[in-house]
Design a protein around this motif. Structure first.
Motif, short mmCIF file in Angstrom:
data_model
loop_
_atom_site.label_atom_id
_atom_site.label_comp_id
_atom_site.label_asym_id
_atom_site.label_seq_id
_atom_site.Cartn_x
_atom_site.Cartn_y
_atom_site.Cartn_z
N ARG A 68 83.16 4.77 -62.80
CA ARG A 68 83.74 4.96 -64.11
C ARG A 68 82.63 5.00 -65.15
O ARG A 68 81.61 4.37 -64.98
CB ARG A 68 84.74 3.85 -64.41
N CYS A 69 82.85 5.75 -66.22
CA CYS A 69 81.89 5.89 -67.30
C CYS A 69 82.61 5.59 -68.60
O CYS A 69 83.82 5.38 -68.61
CB CYS A 69 81.31 7.31 -67.32
N ARG A 70 81.88 5.59 -69.73
CA ARG A 70 82.49 5.34 -71.04
C ARG A 70 82.27 6.54 -71.95
O ARG A 70 81.18 7.10 -71.98
CB ARG A 70 81.91 4.09 -71.68
N ARG A 71 83.33 6.88 -72.66
CA ARG A 71 83.26 7.97 -73.63
C ARG A 71 84.22 7.64 -74.77
O ARG A 71 85.35 7.26 -74.50
CB ARG A 71 83.68 9.29 -72.97
N ALA A 74 86.15 4.37 -74.52
CA ALA A 74 87.13 4.14 -73.45
C ALA A 74 86.53 4.52 -72.10
O ALA A 74 85.66 5.40 -72.01
CB ALA A 74 88.38 4.96 -73.71
N ASP A 75 87.00 3.86 -71.06
CA ASP A 75 86.58 4.21 -69.70
C ASP A 75 87.21 5.54 -69.30
O ASP A 75 88.33 5.86 -69.72
CB ASP A 75 87.05 3.14 -68.71
N TRP A 76 86.50 6.29 -68.50
CA TRP A 76 87.06 7.50 -67.91
C TRP A 76 86.54 7.62 -66.48
O TRP A 76 85.47 7.14 -66.14
CB TRP A 76 86.79 8.74 -68.75
N GLY A 152 78.84 10.38 -73.35
CA GLY A 152 79.03 8.95 -73.56
C GLY A 152 77.98 8.16 -72.81
O GLY A 152 76.84 8.60 -72.67
#
Length: 191
Positions: A68-71, A74-76, A152
């Motif tokens: 998961r990453c952040r953008r 929010a997590d995506w 992000g």
């Protein structure tokens, strides 16, 4: 007189050994190129499967499927998104993948094309993978455009795998966890 004969003999032996090593190296580099085409199943953003064989896209590293990453705060699911991006690209035309080396897991390292499109480069250019020794120009383009991962915050896939491996290897053993933490702290990671 005896000493010069000995030096000559040692020199000849050294030359012969170096010649044998050079021939072995040449033979090892002379592997046949393997070409795969047809239907591919996408495992994740940098791994395909066909006919029971796994193929690893050479020169790129995509997020792991569960990563998961952040953008925008929010997590995506960047790993799932990278997988979808690769699946979309290989559906555009009949891809052809070529390679002759294997990684330490036995996967064939390949460069894939679909028509005129270099799939490996496209994954990096779209920000769905990072360059891993070959696509630095595409990565620069993705960074400037803030495409995909670059929009992000994200953890490099290799760092994510290392952390996952450490977490799962240590389990609930506090001593192993402490040693894992110390290894990470001093920057020493076992292969």
């Amino acid at each position: 007189m005896m000493r010069s004969g000995r030096l000559f003999r040692d020199g000849v032996a050294t030359f012969a050994l170096l010649a044998i090593l050079a021939l072995l190296a040449l033979k090892m580099n002379n592997r046949p190129e393997i070409v795969q085409n047809g239907k591919f199943y996408v495992i994740d953003g940098d791994t395909l499967s066909t006919n029971g064989e796994r193929l690893r896209l050479k020169g790129i590293d995509a997020p792991e499927y569960r990563q998961r990453c952040r953008r925008d705060g929010a997590d995506w699911a960047c790993g799932e998104e990278a997988r979808r991006a690769l699946a979309t690209i290989i559906k555009t035309a009949a891809p052809e993948c070529r390679g002759q080396e294997r990684d330490r897991y036995g996967r064939l390292l390949v460069t894939c094309v679909a028509g005129d499109l270099d799939i490996n480069a496209a994954m990096v250019r779209r920000g769905m993978a990072v360059s891993y020794g070959g696509y630095s120009n595409e990565e620069r383009i993705a960074r400037q455009a803030k495409a995909g991962l670059w929009a992000g915050d994200f953890e490099r896939p290799s760092d994510y795998r290392r952390e996952e491996h450490t977490t799962h290897a240590d389990g609930n053993d506090p001593i192993a966890g402490l040693f894992g933490y110390l290894r990470q702290l001093v920057g020493w990671n076992a292969p």
